[in-house]
Scaffold this motif. Structure first.
Motif, PDB file in Angstrom:
ATOM      1  N   GLY A   1       0.810  -1.210   0.000  1.00  0.00           N
ATOM      2  CA  GLY A   1       0.000   0.000   0.000  1.00  0.00           C
ATOM      3  C   GLY A   1       0.844   1.261   0.000  1.00  0.00           C
ATOM      4  N   ALA A   2       0.596   2.119  -0.980  1.00  0.00           N
ATOM      5  CA  ALA A   2       1.379   3.347  -1.102  1.00  0.00           C
ATOM      6  C   ALA A   2       1.209   4.258   0.108  1.00  0.00           C
ATOM      7  CB  ALA A   2       0.978   4.097  -2.381  1.00  0.00           C
ATOM      8  N   ALA A   3       0.072   4.209   0.769  1.00  0.00           N
ATOM      9  CA  ALA A   3      -0.186   5.058   1.932  1.00  0.00           C
ATOM     10  C   ALA A   3       0.521   4.553   3.181  1.00  0.00           C
ATOM     11  CB  ALA A   3      -1.687   5.159   2.192  1.00  0.00           C
ATOM     12  N   HIS A   4       1.149   3.378   3.097  1.00  0.00           N
ATOM     13  CA  HIS A   4       1.818   2.786   4.252  1.00  0.00           C
ATOM     14  C   HIS A   4       3.303   2.554   4.004  1.00  0.00           C
ATOM     15  CE1 HIS A   4      -2.151   2.217   5.872  1.00  0.00           C
ATOM     16  NE2 HIS A   4      -2.502   1.438   4.858  1.00  0.00           N
ATOM     17  N   THR A   5       3.807   3.025   2.863  1.00  0.00           N
ATOM     18  CA  THR A   5       5.194   2.749   2.482  1.00  0.00           C
ATOM     19  C   THR A   5       5.965   4.053   2.291  1.00  0.00           C
ATOM     20  OG1 THR A   5       4.494   0.718   1.362  1.00  0.00           O
ATOM     21  CG2 THR A   5       6.665   1.583   0.792  1.00  0.00           C
ATOM     22  N   LEU A   6       7.136   4.132   2.878  1.00  0.00           N
ATOM     23  CA  LEU A   6       7.973   5.318   2.757  1.00  0.00           C
ATOM     24  C   LEU A   6       8.456   5.504   1.324  1.00  0.00           C
ATOM     25  CD1 LEU A   6      10.086   4.686   5.978  1.00  0.00           C
ATOM     26  CD2 LEU A   6       8.535   6.635   5.644  1.00  0.00           C
ATOM     27  N   LEU A   7       8.578   6.736   0.906  1.00  0.00           N
ATOM     28  CA  LEU A   7       9.127   7.068  -0.410  1.00  0.00           C
ATOM     29  C   LEU A   7      10.453   7.796  -0.250  1.00  0.00           C
ATOM     30  CD1 LEU A   7       8.698   7.175  -3.510  1.00  0.00           C
ATOM     31  CD2 LEU A   7       7.575   9.399  -3.173  1.00  0.00           C
ATOM     32  N   MET A   8      10.479   8.822   0.596  1.00  0.00           N
ATOM     33  CA  MET A   8      11.697   9.598   0.833  1.00  0.00           C
ATOM     34  C   MET A   8      11.730  10.082   2.269  1.00  0.00           C
ATOM     35  SD  MET A   8      12.353  11.889  -2.566  1.00  0.00           S
ATOM     36  CE  MET A   8      14.109  11.577  -2.460  1.00  0.00           C
ATOM     37  N   SER A   9      12.914  10.414   2.733  1.00  0.00           N
ATOM     38  CA  SER A   9      13.090  11.015   4.053  1.00  0.00           C
ATOM     39  C   SER A   9      14.239  12.007   3.985  1.00  0.00           C
ATOM     40  CB  SER A   9      13.389   9.940   5.099  1.00  0.00           C
ATOM     41  OG  SER A   9      13.665  10.536   6.365  1.00  0.00           O
ATOM     42  N   GLU A  10      14.349  12.789   5.043  1.00  0.00           N
ATOM     43  CA  GLU A  10      15.476  13.707   5.125  1.00  0.00           C
ATOM     44  C   GLU A  10      16.635  13.060   5.875  1.00  0.00           C
ATOM     45  OE1 GLU A  10      14.794  17.235   7.527  1.00  0.00           O
ATOM     46  OE2 GLU A  10      12.985  16.336   8.366  1.00  0.00           O
ATOM     47  N   VAL A  11      17.835  13.532   5.581  1.00  0.00           N
ATOM     48  CA  VAL A  11      19.055  13.107   6.256  1.00  0.00           C
ATOM     49  C   VAL A  11      19.851  14.362   6.604  1.00  0.00           C
ATOM     50  CG1 VAL A  11      19.204  10.829   5.166  1.00  0.00           C
ATOM     51  CG2 VAL A  11      20.215  12.809   4.018  1.00  0.00           C
TER      52      VAL A  11
ATOM     53  N   ARG B   1      17.477  11.173   9.474  1.00  0.00           N
ATOM     54  CA  ARG B   1      17.904  12.081  10.539  1.00  0.00           C
ATOM     55  C   ARG B   1      17.512  13.509  10.171  1.00  0.00           C
ATOM     56  NH1 ARG B   1      21.234   9.131  13.822  1.00  0.00           N
ATOM     57  NH2 ARG B   1      22.420   7.435  12.856  1.00  0.00           N
ATOM     58  N   SER B   2      17.359  14.337  11.204  1.00  0.00           N
ATOM     59  CA  SER B   2      17.030  15.738  10.957  1.00  0.00           C
ATOM     60  C   SER B   2      17.406  16.578  12.156  1.00  0.00           C
ATOM     61  CB  SER B   2      15.523  15.898  10.684  1.00  0.00           C
ATOM     62  OG  SER B   2      14.804  15.975  11.910  1.00  0.00           O
ATOM     63  N   TYR B   3      17.264  17.894  11.997  1.00  0.00           N
ATOM     64  CA  TYR B   3      17.445  18.829  13.101  1.00  0.00           C
ATOM     65  C   TYR B   3      16.107  19.306  13.655  1.00  0.00           C
ATOM     66  CZ  TYR B   3      22.487  19.199  13.001  1.00  0.00           C
ATOM     67  OH  TYR B   3      23.826  18.914  13.119  1.00  0.00           O
ATOM     68  N   HIS B   4      15.019  18.725  13.211  1.00  0.00           N
ATOM     69  CA  HIS B   4      13.721  19.061  13.777  1.00  0.00           C
ATOM     70  C   HIS B   4      13.574  18.362  15.122  1.00  0.00           C
ATOM     71  CE1 HIS B   4      12.850  20.654   9.865  1.00  0.00           C
ATOM     72  NE2 HIS B   4      12.864  19.463   9.284  1.00  0.00           N
ATOM     73  N   PRO B   5      13.225  19.060  16.178  1.00  0.00           N
ATOM     74  CA  PRO B   5      13.062  18.400  17.476  1.00  0.00           C
ATOM     75  C   PRO B   5      12.016  17.297  17.422  1.00  0.00           C
ATOM     76  CG  PRO B   5      13.084  20.789  17.742  1.00  0.00           C
ATOM     77  CD  PRO B   5      12.989  20.518  16.266  1.00  0.00           C
ATOM     78  N   GLY B   6      12.396  16.109  17.865  1.00  0.00           N
ATOM     79  CA  GLY B   6      11.424  15.037  18.030  1.00  0.00           C
ATOM     80  C   GLY B   6      11.219  14.093  16.882  1.00  0.00           C
ATOM     81  N   GLY B   7      11.824  14.351  15.721  1.00  0.00           N
ATOM     82  CA  GLY B   7      11.600  13.440  14.608  1.00  0.00           C
ATOM     83  C   GLY B   7      12.143  13.959  13.295  1.00  0.00           C
ATOM     84  N   ALA B   8      11.622  13.431  12.198  1.00  0.00           N
ATOM     85  CA  ALA B   8      12.079  13.821  10.865  1.00  0.00           C
ATOM     86  C   ALA B   8      10.900  13.783   9.900  1.00  0.00           C
ATOM     87  CB  ALA B   8      13.175  12.881  10.366  1.00  0.00           C
ATOM     88  N   ASN B   9      10.948  14.644   8.908  1.00  0.00           N
ATOM     89  CA  ASN B   9       9.917  14.636   7.867  1.00  0.00           C
ATOM     90  C   ASN B   9      10.178  13.506   6.876  1.00  0.00           C
ATOM     91  OD1 ASN B   9       8.096  16.843   8.389  1.00  0.00           O
ATOM     92  ND2 ASN B   9       9.751  18.253   7.894  1.00  0.00           N
ATOM     93  N   ALA B  10       9.109  12.896   6.438  1.00  0.00           N
ATOM     94  CA  ALA B  10       9.197  11.860   5.406  1.00  0.00           C
ATOM     95  C   ALA B  10       7.961  11.977   4.529  1.00  0.00           C
ATOM     96  CB  ALA B  10       9.288  10.477   6.024  1.00  0.00           C
ATOM     97  N   VAL B  11       8.053  11.444   3.323  1.00  0.00           N
ATOM     98  CA  VAL B  11       6.895  11.421   2.430  1.00  0.00           C
ATOM     99  C   VAL B  11       6.617   9.973   2.064  1.00  0.00           C
ATOM    100  CG1 VAL B  11       8.279  11.773   0.330  1.00  0.00           C
ATOM    101  CG2 VAL B  11       5.863  12.389   0.340  1.00  0.00           C
ATOM    102  N   LEU B  12       5.350   9.619   2.043  1.00  0.00           N
ATOM    103  CA  LEU B  12       4.943   8.267   1.706  1.00  0.00           C
ATOM    104  C   LEU B  12       4.744   8.125   0.203  1.00  0.00           C
ATOM    105  CD1 LEU B  12       2.396   7.630   4.610  1.00  0.00           C
ATOM    106  CD2 LEU B  12       4.845   7.144   4.541  1.00  0.00           C
ATOM    107  N   ALA B  13       4.635   6.897  -0.245  1.00  0.00           N
ATOM    108  CA  ALA B  13       4.562   6.638  -1.685  1.00  0.00           C
ATOM    109  C   ALA B  13       3.295   7.176  -2.326  1.00  0.00           C
ATOM    110  CB  ALA B  13       4.692   5.140  -1.951  1.00  0.00           C
TER     111      ALA B  13
END
Length: 306
Positions: A178-188, A264-276
């Motif tokens: 499922g595209a709504a449940h699978t990672l596409l990209m993230s920040e590093v 990884r990111s510099y955002h407190p508490g987590g990182a942004n990612a986009v799903l498929a």
């Protein structure tokens, strides 16, 4: 009798001045965290918007080619070309793409400096103090962005259970979980703006670091901002804040070492990612590791996805 008029005094007494100064100081100390929080919120939203636009470009590429661009490829020309070069015409960088194609270098890091060194704001997270960053490939400088694609949930190598890898041609129909449940990209994290010759991973660049993993992909083996070190054949830095890294040898990666690069990111508490499916999520550091690993495969058959 002559009376002398004395104008009333409007000056502060010493006590009044001290009270005003203390009040201003207290107000400033109360407002400063709010200002920092507002700035971070803006940076986080800007980063999420970047990922949303990149995802839209990836989907437009998919519409035109029936698949997402490959993670990277080898070749006698444009060797180590990756998804980034393929995506340039879809993010408004047609002229940059045409210059690159016209140069047709044997290795991508030998593209003209005006091409490979051009920073593109869309691919930079404003929260990373190193941006705009340059990475190293051979002895050249090249643009190093903040976002990479999903390789899978294990070591980075030639093949993968994810979306981007060597000669990949992943379509939405391949994403059976499922595209709504699978990672596409993230920040590093860029690990500084200095160029380090031969650096891999997030310390590399979009122009030649593909075989080492970091220019094209990350692993969902660990949750965002994990304390587990990235494992790279050569780290750009092993002491950069928020991005522990250790050099490694042996194993079965394309470079001879078990390559690992985490979100990884510099955002407190987590990182942004986009799903498929193109939706952006802020993935918290406390996200269950097993769930994050499940989001890192396209056909794992897991039932415990969020």
């Amino acid at each position: 009798m002559t009376h002398h008029y004395r104008a009333p005094s409007f000056g502060f007494t010493l006590v009044e001045l001290l009270v005003v100064t203390a009040t201003v100081g207290i107000m400033g100390s109360l407002l400063l965290p709010a200002v920092h929080q507002a700035r971070e919120t803006d940076r986080r939203l800007q980063c999420a918007n970047n990922l949303k636009q990149i995802a839209t470009a990836l989907h437009n590429y998919h519409d035109a080619h029936d698949a997402f661009p490959y993670g990277f490829r080898f070749g006698t020309t444009q060797d180590r070309d990756c998804w980034f070069q393929r995506l340039l015409p879809y993010v408004g960088e047609e002229q940059l793409y045409e210059k690159y194609e016209a140069a047709n270098p044997d290795y991508v890091w030998k593209a003209p400096a005006e091409v490979r060194q051009k920073p593109l704001p869309l691919f930079m997270c404003a929260a990373d103090p190193a941006q705009p960053a340059q990475g190293g490939a051979d002895t050249t400088e090249a643009f190093q962005g903040s976002y990479v694609g999903l390789h899978g949930n294990d070591f980075l190598g030639h093949q993968s259970s994810g979306i981007f890898y060597l000669d990949s041609s992943t379509s939405l129909t391949d994403i059976r979980d499922g595209a709504a449940h699978t990672l596409l990209m993230s920040e590093v994290i860029a690990r500084g703006s200095d160029v380090v010759e031969g650096a891999w991973g997030a310390g590399g660049s979009y122009w030649g670091g593909a075989a080492g993993g970091g220019a094209y992909g990350f692993s969902a083996k660990e949750s965002p901002n994990t304390s587990v070190s990235d494992a790279l054949p050569m780290c750009k830095s092993n002491s950069w804040p928020n991005a522990p890294c250790e050099n490694t040898v042996g194993g079965a990666s394309p470079t001879g070492g078990p390559t690992e690069l985490y979100a990884r990111s510099y955002h407190p508490g987590g990182a942004n990612a986009v799903l498929a499916d193109g939706s952006v999520q802020f993935i918290g550091n406390s996200t269950d590791r097993v769930i994050f690993q499940a989001m890192g495969t396209i056909a794992g058959g897991e039932t415990d996805r969020p």
